[in-house]
Design a protein around this motif. Structure first.
Motif, PDB file in Angstrom:
ATOM      1  N   LEU A 119       0.825  -1.206   0.000  1.00 24.86           N
ATOM      2  CA  LEU A 119       0.000   0.000   0.000  1.00 24.86           C
ATOM      3  C   LEU A 119       0.863   1.261   0.000  1.00 24.86           C
ATOM      4  O   LEU A 119       0.638   2.190  -0.777  1.00 24.86           O
ATOM      5  N   ALA A 120       1.870   1.279   0.884  1.00 25.54           N
ATOM      6  CA  ALA A 120       2.756   2.442   0.953  1.00 25.54           C
ATOM      7  C   ALA A 120       3.564   2.589  -0.334  1.00 25.54           C
ATOM      8  O   ALA A 120       3.783   3.699  -0.824  1.00 25.54           O
ATOM      9  N   GLY A 121       4.011   1.453  -0.892  1.00 25.60           N
ATOM     10  CA  GLY A 121       4.775   1.488  -2.136  1.00 25.60           C
ATOM     11  C   GLY A 121       3.957   2.053  -3.281  1.00 25.60           C
ATOM     12  O   GLY A 121       4.441   2.864  -4.083  1.00 25.60           O
ATOM     13  N   ILE A 122       2.691   1.642  -3.357  1.00 29.67           N
ATOM     14  CA  ILE A 122       1.804   2.172  -4.395  1.00 29.67           C
ATOM     15  C   ILE A 122       1.589   3.671  -4.171  1.00 29.67           C
ATOM     16  O   ILE A 122       1.552   4.457  -5.120  1.00 29.67           O
ATOM     17  N   GLY A 123       1.469   4.066  -2.901  1.00 24.30           N
ATOM     18  CA  GLY A 123       1.325   5.487  -2.594  1.00 24.30           C
ATOM     19  C   GLY A 123       2.518   6.295  -3.068  1.00 24.30           C
ATOM     20  O   GLY A 123       2.370   7.369  -3.672  1.00 24.30           O
ATOM     21  N   VAL A 124       3.731   5.783  -2.813  1.00 30.29           N
ATOM     22  CA  VAL A 124       4.959   6.462  -3.254  1.00 30.29           C
ATOM     23  C   VAL A 124       5.008   6.538  -4.777  1.00 30.29           C
ATOM     24  O   VAL A 124       5.351   7.578  -5.364  1.00 30.29           O
ATOM     25  N   ILE A 125       4.643   5.430  -5.450  1.00 27.81           N
ATOM     26  CA  ILE A 125       4.658   5.407  -6.919  1.00 27.81           C
ATOM     27  C   ILE A 125       3.661   6.434  -7.478  1.00 27.81           C
ATOM     28  O   ILE A 125       3.974   7.161  -8.423  1.00 27.81           O
ATOM     29  N   ILE A 126       2.465   6.470  -6.904  1.00 30.42           N
ATOM     30  CA  ILE A 126       1.464   7.433  -7.375  1.00 30.42           C
ATOM     31  C   ILE A 126       2.027   8.854  -7.294  1.00 30.42           C
ATOM     32  O   ILE A 126       1.907   9.643  -8.237  1.00 30.42           O
ATOM     33  N   ILE A 396       8.381  -1.730  -0.206  1.00 31.85           N
ATOM     34  CA  ILE A 396       8.202  -0.390  -0.790  1.00 31.85           C
ATOM     35  C   ILE A 396       9.276  -0.118  -1.834  1.00 31.85           C
ATOM     36  O   ILE A 396       8.980   0.272  -2.975  1.00 31.85           O
ATOM     37  N   LEU A 397      10.548  -0.300  -1.446  1.00 36.90           N
ATOM     38  CA  LEU A 397      11.659   0.004  -2.356  1.00 36.90           C
ATOM     39  C   LEU A 397      11.601  -0.881  -3.600  1.00 36.90           C
ATOM     40  O   LEU A 397      11.838  -0.419  -4.726  1.00 36.90           O
ATOM     41  N   ALA A 398      11.282  -2.165  -3.392  1.00 37.97           N
ATOM     42  CA  ALA A 398      11.240  -3.095  -4.527  1.00 37.97           C
ATOM     43  C   ALA A 398      10.116  -2.734  -5.492  1.00 37.97           C
ATOM     44  O   ALA A 398      10.280  -2.814  -6.719  1.00 37.97           O
ATOM     45  N   ILE A 399       8.961  -2.325  -4.965  1.00 37.98           N
ATOM     46  CA  ILE A 399       7.849  -1.925  -5.833  1.00 37.98           C
ATOM     47  C   ILE A 399       8.206  -0.663  -6.618  1.00 37.98           C
ATOM     48  O   ILE A 399       7.946  -0.567  -7.819  1.00 37.98           O
ATOM     49  N   PHE A 401      11.164   0.434  -7.490  1.00 34.39           N
ATOM     50  CA  PHE A 401      12.247   0.262  -8.460  1.00 34.39           C
ATOM     51  C   PHE A 401      12.038  -0.905  -9.428  1.00 34.39           C
ATOM     52  O   PHE A 401      12.885  -1.149 -10.278  1.00 34.39           O
ATOM     53  N   THR A 402      10.926  -1.643  -9.301  1.00 32.70           N
ATOM     54  CA  THR A 402      10.623  -2.713 -10.278  1.00 32.70           C
ATOM     55  C   THR A 402       9.169  -2.542 -10.729  1.00 32.70           C
ATOM     56  O   THR A 402       8.850  -1.678 -11.521  1.00 32.70           O
ATOM     57  N   ASP A 403       8.307  -3.397 -10.220  1.00 30.53           N
ATOM     58  CA  ASP A 403       6.867  -3.289 -10.468  1.00 30.53           C
ATOM     59  C   ASP A 403       6.137  -3.952  -9.313  1.00 30.53           C
ATOM     60  O   ASP A 403       6.779  -4.464  -8.385  1.00 30.53           O
ATOM     61  N   LEU A 404       4.821  -3.974  -9.371  1.00 33.76           N
ATOM     62  CA  LEU A 404       4.026  -4.407  -8.218  1.00 33.76           C
ATOM     63  C   LEU A 404       4.306  -5.847  -7.809  1.00 33.76           C
ATOM     64  O   LEU A 404       4.674  -6.123  -6.661  1.00 33.76           O
ATOM     65  N   LEU A 405       4.152  -6.795  -8.730  1.00 33.61           N
ATOM     66  CA  LEU A 405       4.293  -8.205  -8.371  1.00 33.61           C
ATOM     67  C   LEU A 405       5.733  -8.561  -8.008  1.00 33.61           C
ATOM     68  O   LEU A 405       5.977  -9.325  -7.066  1.00 33.61           O
ATOM     69  N   THR A 406       6.706  -8.028  -8.752  1.00 28.53           N
ATOM     70  CA  THR A 406       8.112  -8.285  -8.426  1.00 28.53           C
ATOM     71  C   THR A 406       8.440  -7.749  -7.044  1.00 28.53           C
ATOM     72  O   THR A 406       9.108  -8.412  -6.233  1.00 28.53           O
ATOM     73  N   GLY A 407       7.964  -6.539  -6.756  1.00 29.58           N
ATOM     74  CA  GLY A 407       8.214  -5.931  -5.449  1.00 29.58           C
ATOM     75  C   GLY A 407       7.614  -6.740  -4.317  1.00 29.58           C
ATOM     76  O   GLY A 407       8.256  -6.937  -3.277  1.00 29.58           O
ATOM     77  N   GLY A 411       9.549  -8.599  -1.230  1.00 29.15           N
ATOM     78  CA  GLY A 411       9.125  -8.375   0.150  1.00 29.15           C
ATOM     79  C   GLY A 411       8.753  -9.670   0.846  1.00 29.15           C
ATOM     80  O   GLY A 411       9.082  -9.875   2.022  1.00 29.15           O
ATOM     81  N   MET A 412       8.089 -10.578   0.117  1.00 22.31           N
ATOM     82  CA  MET A 412       7.738 -11.886   0.685  1.00 22.31           C
ATOM     83  C   MET A 412       8.981 -12.675   1.050  1.00 22.31           C
ATOM     84  O   MET A 412       9.023 -13.351   2.087  1.00 22.31           O
ATOM     85  N   ALA A 413      10.017 -12.612   0.207  1.00 15.56           N
ATOM     86  CA  ALA A 413      11.261 -13.342   0.479  1.00 15.56           C
ATOM     87  C   ALA A 413      11.879 -12.868   1.786  1.00 15.56           C
ATOM     88  O   ALA A 413      12.348 -13.688   2.604  1.00 15.56           O
ATOM     89  N   VAL A 414      11.871 -11.555   2.014  1.00 16.18           N
ATOM     90  CA  VAL A 414      12.422 -11.012   3.262  1.00 16.18           C
ATOM     91  C   VAL A 414      11.566 -11.429   4.450  1.00 16.18           C
ATOM     92  O   VAL A 414      12.081 -11.823   5.501  1.00 16.18           O
TER      93      VAL A 414
END
Length: 520
Positions: A119-126, A396-399, A401-407, A411-414
């Motif tokens: 959610l925060a990542g999408i907010g930053v992207i917007i 957030i950072l991954a979304i 600098f990449t895209d939604l699903l990759t990000g 995040g899931m891996a971490v």
């Protein structure tokens, strides 16, 4: 069923979502290399059809930016938009099947830290994506969620390029619009019910249209060009409107490339929908839980209909859903209203919609982005500890600098790393005491569930037991003990004998184990 009990809240919210959705539908269609009207069709179907079937009270569906790259390459590879539509229909059938197979439960396995990070990542992207539009630099399409822009360059290069192409009229409109939205949200809404009924976003859209008319008549050097306004396809008649719908070509429906594409669309669209469904429930002020399997069925039926009449693939979309929630939406009536408004306005007043400045919409979306990524959220996640904060920040950072699903995947891996780390550490409890003879006595109680992941921690603890000590290993609190762990303890018996350790193992009586298994 759709209730009209909350229409006083849902009507203005649906209007705001409509204003946000139209340029997004057009922008995503443009990025997908599809006819512009296909994005509008997807918005109409997502608003009307999906909302009627869905169990989500606040989720809003429509064409998704996350699918734009897949759609673009698919249309190019298939060589026909009509053949691509057949894959959309088939993807809908697959989603419908996934709903009946209860595959929607997958969405419940995403950690809260990752969902909030999304959610925060999408907010930053917007915010990052809308800054150029606020300054009048409209080279990149509305709705883009990728770091690498389709036209080349990145999110940040677009911001730097913006400085060379500032449009004064757009900047004036966006600054005034932001000021009105902040004033509306922080002050006026608390002053009276009229300000709750009339939404700030509607006011700034009318302001943008009015200012551009003023510029046309009084300051022609400031007037916004067509590329700074909403660009909706305009039909000259009802017949012309109907011709904008496209029927799919099923001649290659059983070919490998169409079936593979349909599977890809179904999986990606379902994942995006389930993630957005979970995120929307997190934002819901009433904390309602939406049925995930029903949502997959609704999305499946929506994609079947969208594909049959020439629309892009549909998912639930967090940008629209969050705009709905922030505008005071209470039930799925608001999503239905937004779909009806798109349909009616595309037929009746497309020329008026084409007067809306993108700068006005940028101001609305900047507010949406800020509310998704408020500083308070970062502080709250930090106070929850590193196990919550790091997956949140990485997502957030991954979304961005990449895209939604990759990000989300990163995040899931971490998050999984921390889960495994925690599981490794809580395998047992060890207590040390002294016997009457003054010898060391250790009491190890294994956890309720002990897996092979706990082998290393248990082995390290057993090696620390000194020579000549007493050791009791208690299995009685454990429901599951992995074979590897039992084997490890069996091997330790030899070590205990060598080190003169008096070892005792307490297990559940066999009849109790049998009874518990029978009850389960």
């Amino acid at each position: 069923m759709i209730s009209i009990k909350e229409i006083k809240n849902d009507l203005p919210a649906g209007l705001v979502v409509f204003l946000v959705a139209v340029p997004l539908c057009l922008g995503i269609a443009m990025a997908s290399g599809a006819p512009l009207f296909s994005g509008i069709i997807a918005g109409i179907v997502g608003g009307i059809v999906v909302s009627l079937i869905s169990g989500s009270q606040l989720g809003v569906s429509g064409p998704a930016a996350g699918l734009a790259v897949i759609v673009l390459h698919a249309i190019q590879d298939l060589g026909s938009f009509e053949v691509f539509l057949s894959a959309v229909v088939l993807a809908g059938v697959i989603q419908l099947a996934l709903g009946f197979l209860k595959a929607g439960n997958i969405g419940y396995y995403f950690p809260t830290s990752v969902i909030k990070g999304m959610l925060a990542g999408i907010g930053v992207i917007i915010i990052l994506k809308q800054i150029p539009h606020a300054f009048g630099y409209d080279e990149n399409f509305e709705g883009s969620m990728h770091f690498i822009e389709p036209q080349g360059g990145t999110t940040f290069s677009a911001i730097f390029n913006m400085l060379n192409y500032i449009t004064p009229a757009a900047l004036i409109i966006s600054v005034l619009s932001l000021a009105i939205l902040i004033l509306w949200d922080q002050v006026l809404v608390k002053k009276g019910k009229v300000f709750q009924l009339i939404q700030g976003p509607l006011v700034v859209v009318l302001l943008g249209i009015g200012l551009n008319i003023v510029f046309q008549n009084a300051f022609p050097q400031l007037v916004l060009r067509d590329n700074h306004l909403v660009t909706l396809p305009v039909a000259d008649s009802i017949g012309g409107f109907i011709t904008q719908f496209t029927a799919p070509d099923f001649s290659r429906i059983f070919s490998y490339e169409v079936i593979f594409l349909a599977g890809t669309l179904a999986v990606v669209a379902s994942l995006e929908t389930l993630l957005c469904l979970e995120a929307t429930d997190k934002l819901d002020p009433y904390k309602r839980i939406s049925p995930a399997n029903r949502e997959l069925k609704a999305q499946g039926i929506g994609n079947i209909i969208s594909g049959l009449i020439g629309g892009l693939p549909i998912t639930q979309v967090i940008v629209r859903s969050s705009a709905n929630i922030q505008s005071g939406g209470r039930t799925k009536l608001s999503a239905f209203i937004h779909g009806i408004l798109i349909l009616v306005c595309v037929i009746a007043i497309p020329n008026i919609l084409n007067m809306i400045p993108l700068a006005s919409l940028a101001a609305i979306l900047l507010m949406v982005g800020y509310k998704l990524a408020k500083p308070e959220l970062f502080k709250s996640m930090y106070r929850n500890g590193m196990m919550q904060f790091l997956p949140f920040v990485v997502t957030i950072l991954a979304i961005v600098f990449t895209d939604l699903l990759t990000g989300i995947g990163i995040g899931m891996a971490v998050a999984i790393f921390f889960i495994l780390k925690n599981s490794y550490q809580v395998s047992h409890f060890m207590q040390k005491e002294k016997t009457r003879e003054g010898k060391d006595k250790y009491h190890m109680v294994l956890a309720e569930e002990v897996t092979f992941l706990n082998k290393g921690n248990i082995l390290r603890t057993l090696r620390r037991v000194p020579e000549g000590a007493e050791l009791e290993i208690d299995y009685t609190k454990s429901a599951v003990i992995d074979h590897d762990v039992r084997e490890l303890i069996e091997d330790f018996k030899e070590t205990a004998h060598t080190k003169n350790i008096r070892l005792t193992i307490h297990e559940l009586p066999e009849e109790k184990v049998i009874r518990e298994r029978t009850e389960v």
